[in-house]
Structure formats: C-alpha cells, structure tokens
Design an enzyme around this catalytic site. Structure first.
Site, PDB file in Angstrom:
ATOM      1  N   ASP A  17       0.851  -1.184   0.000  1.00 30.92           N
ATOM      2  CA  ASP A  17       0.000   0.000   0.000  1.00 30.92           C
ATOM      3  C   ASP A  17       0.890   1.238   0.000  1.00 30.92           C
ATOM      4  OD1 ASP A  17      -2.983   1.001   0.735  1.00 30.92           O
ATOM      5  OD2 ASP A  17      -1.493   2.239   1.753  1.00 30.92           O
ATOM      6  N   ILE A  18       0.549   2.227  -0.831  1.00 29.05           N
ATOM      7  CA  ILE A  18       1.325   3.475  -0.871  1.00 29.05           C
ATOM      8  C   ILE A  18       0.929   4.328   0.333  1.00 29.05           C
ATOM      9  CG2 ILE A  18       1.847   5.559  -2.194  1.00 29.05           C
ATOM     10  CD1 ILE A  18       1.101   4.008  -4.719  1.00 29.05           C
ATOM     11  N   GLU A  32      -4.636   2.216  -4.366  1.00 30.01           N
ATOM     12  CA  GLU A  32      -3.187   2.321  -4.203  1.00 30.01           C
ATOM     13  C   GLU A  32      -2.582   1.031  -3.673  1.00 30.01           C
ATOM     14  OE1 GLU A  32      -4.949   4.197  -0.409  1.00 30.01           O
ATOM     15  OE2 GLU A  32      -5.500   3.895  -2.502  1.00 30.01           O
TER      16      GLU A  32
END
Length: 399
Positions: free
Chosen positions: A264-265, A306
C-alpha cells in the site's frame, strides 16, 4: 526490442504461411478458386462490425481501406479499358498505403461520429478526384503518376512507379518507427497489414495470391482485436500490471507452499489532495515500475486503488522477506517530482524549484498454512500484516 519482435511474430507467421499455402491453392478447381475470391469479403463482413462494436476506428478504416483495394483490383479494374485500368492501378499504389499511414496516426474518435465521417471522406475524396483526373485528363494523370525522380529505377522488378515507391517507403519507415517506439497489438496489425497490402499491389494480377494476402491482412486485425480484448480484461490500463481478474484466476491455481504480500502506498490520499489526481496517477505508475521486478519468482498485480499484491508461488514468507525489503527501499529511494501545473498551493508562496517528494510503501505478507488454508485467507492475513505495518509508522515490512 523484445516486445517489438514479439508483436510482429504472429503476423510474420501469417505472411509466411501464404508462401507455403500457395502451391496447394494452385491445385484447386476453377470453381473453388472462384469461390476463394469471396473469402476476403466474408472476413471483412465479420471484422468491420466487430471493430464498430469495440469502437476501434483505426482498425475499422484500415480494414475498410484494404477491402476497398481488393474490390478495385479484383473486380473494378476488369470493368475499365486496359489503358484506364493501368492508370487506376497506379493511383491505388499511391493512395492506399498513404491512407493506411494517415489512419494509423489519427486518434480514436469513433466511427459513427462527425470525426468518423471525415475519415470516410479521407478514403473517398482523393480516390474520386484521382478517378476524375484519369477520366478527363488521362495524359496529365499519367505524367504525374509516372514522374521519375531519378533515371535509374531502384526497384526494377516491380510495377510500382517512383512516386508510389517513395510513399510506400515513407509509410513503412513511419509505421515501423511508431511500432518500435510503442509496441502493441493494434500498431503491429497496422504495420502487418501494410506489408500484406504491398504484396497485394505487387501480385495484383494473381487472383489467388491477392485473395490470400488480403485475407491475411484482415486476419491480423482479428488477432489484434482478440489481444486488445484480453488486455482490457486482464491488464490494468494505468500501471500496465495484471489486474484483479488476473489475480483471481492466479489464486485458483495456487497449491502447496506459497505466500502473498499486500502493498500500500503511504499517505496516498493526502498526496492526491495536495498535488492532484493526475500526479497521483503518475505516482501509481512510478511505484508499479519499481515493484514489478520482485525476484524469487514473484508476480505483481494491481489489487485496486493504491494497493498492489505480489504472489510468490513455491515460496514461504520467510524466504522472500529480503526481496520485499529491497522493494521497499527501491521505492523509498525514488523521489517523485510533481509537474508545476500539478502542484496545489498550500501556502501563499510557491517554490520555483520544488524538492522531490519521497514516496514510501508499507508491506504485509502471509503464507499458506493450516491456519490459512485458502488463498482468500492468506490475503486477509497479509492485509492484517499490512495494517500492523501502518501502525508501526509505515514504510516497513511486517509478517
């Protein structure tokens, strides 16, 4: 270079098959050869509606252009006096490759639209003007189309005039350059159909060869439609990674030892709010480019938003921790520089030389076990590990 070669492989095989099939075609009866003349029309009758259905205007007009050429060579020239037919053939050698080049450069704007109407005009207007010049000023038409740039004809083995040779060479160079720069199913089909078209024009007096090459050119568009339909279903358009559907199918094949990582960003929503969604898309593309080479046999998928997923078949979580740490560091060390127009004002002043923005990712991983017997269970466990990585301050890997 490899993508360029692979994109041409199927079309090269199709063109090569013409060479091997032709001797067998010659053994057909007169009735069979006569029926074979309609094969390209049958293919075009199936292909053109499919192009309309998938809204592929470039392929629609390129296929229509090739079909019109076949109709003119197979039936149209037979209805004209010999001298006039010769001039019309020269006109087709000039216009048809040029039409294909123009269509390959135009944007997708639909077929049954105002833009589509202009593309119909691109085919018909130059052809009608050329036919009118041949009809009323044959001497001028002959002089223009037989113009010699140099006295020695460079391709003496062909009937192509020098202006036609020049336009064909231009079309080949431009379309080959575009394909090399942006390999893809559609551009490959357009370039392959150009090669088939040149063969049709060169062997236009040989009916079976003309029919075979035209059919091959149309089949290239069928292949491109299938490839693009598959890509739309399985490949994420933004990042170029396999998408959720491809991941779901991969999960069905997993068994034995395997592990799944969820990425996950960090602070992606805040990044979008500050710099805009276009910049957010660029970040997603950048991260996808940094994580796609995982090592350890891992395959990266875009899970959604994301989030990304990495599947490591035949690998336990403990065996790929170093690979995941290397991925995390690779992303952290790649600063992102938002374009000036994408930066939103957060203060009364704006920086003329903005610093690069550090992008980080958090990773959670789990592996198949008695506790997590199904791929869905492993993903849920990896999600929980990802949540722990977020609670630890982000930019870390958790198991």
């Amino acid at each position: 270079v490899l993508r360029f070669i692979l994109s041409l492989l199927s079309h090269a095989i199709l063109l090569g098959l013409v060479y091997f099939v032709y001797p067998e075609v010659q053994k057909l009866s007169a009735e069979q050869l006569s029926a074979m003349r309609y094969l390209p029309l049958v293919l075009a009758g199936m292909l053109l509606p499919l192009c309309l259905r998938f809204n592929r205007s470039r392929m629609f007009f390129a296929a229509l252009n090739l079909t019109l050429l076949y109709l003119m060579l197979t039936w149209g020239l037979l209805l004209m006096p010999a001298k006039q037919a010769g001039l019309v053939y020269m006109l087709l050698c000039l216009l048809m490759p040029l039409n294909l080049l123009v269509f390959s450069e135009l944007r997708e704007r639909g077929v049954l639209t105002r833009w589509g109407l202009t593309r119909f005009m691109l085919i018909l207007v130059p052809l009608l003007l050329g036919l009118g010049l041949i009809r009323f000023e044959p001497a001028m038409a002959s002089k223009l189309m037989n113009y010699r740039f140099i006295e020695a004809v460079p391709l003496h083995w062909t009937t192509f005039t020098q202006p036609a040779q020049l336009l064909m060479l231009l079309s080949l160079l431009v379309m080959n350059g575009r394909l090399f720069a942006q390999p893809g199913a559609e551009r490959s089909a357009l370039f392959g159909s150009l090669l088939a078209m040149l063969g049709v024009l060169h062997f236009y007096t040989d009916g079976p060869v003309t029919s075979l090459l035209t059919s091959v050119g149309l089949l290239m568009f069928f292949i491109a439609l299938i490839q693009e339909s598959w890509s739309m279903a399985y490949i994420d358009h933004l990042t170029g990674l396999p998408g959720r559907r491809a991941l779901n199918e991969r999960l069905l094949k997993l068994s034995g030892t395997y592990s799944i990582a969820m990425l996950d960003i960090d602070h992606f929503k805040k990044f979008n709010d500050r710099y805009g969604h276009d910049a957010g898309d660029e970040v997603l593309r950048m991260v996808a480019g940094r994580i796609k080479n995982t090592g350890a046999g891992g395959k990266v998928y875009r899970y959604g938003g994301e989030e990304f997923t990495i599947v490591f078949p035949s690998k336990a979580a403990s065996e790929v921790m170093d690979n995941l740490e290397a991925i995390r560091q690779r992303v952290e060390q790649s600063s992102f520089y938002p374009a000036r127009k994408e930066r939103r004002k957060t203060t009364g002043k704006s920086s003329a030389n903005p610093r690069g923005v550090t992008v980080t990712i958090s990773i959670g991983i789990a592996d198949h076990s008695e506790r997590y017997p199904l791929p869905g269970d492993v993903i849920k466990a990896a999600d929980k590990a990802l949540y722990r990585a977020k609670k630890k301050g982000r930019n870390t890997v958790c198991k």
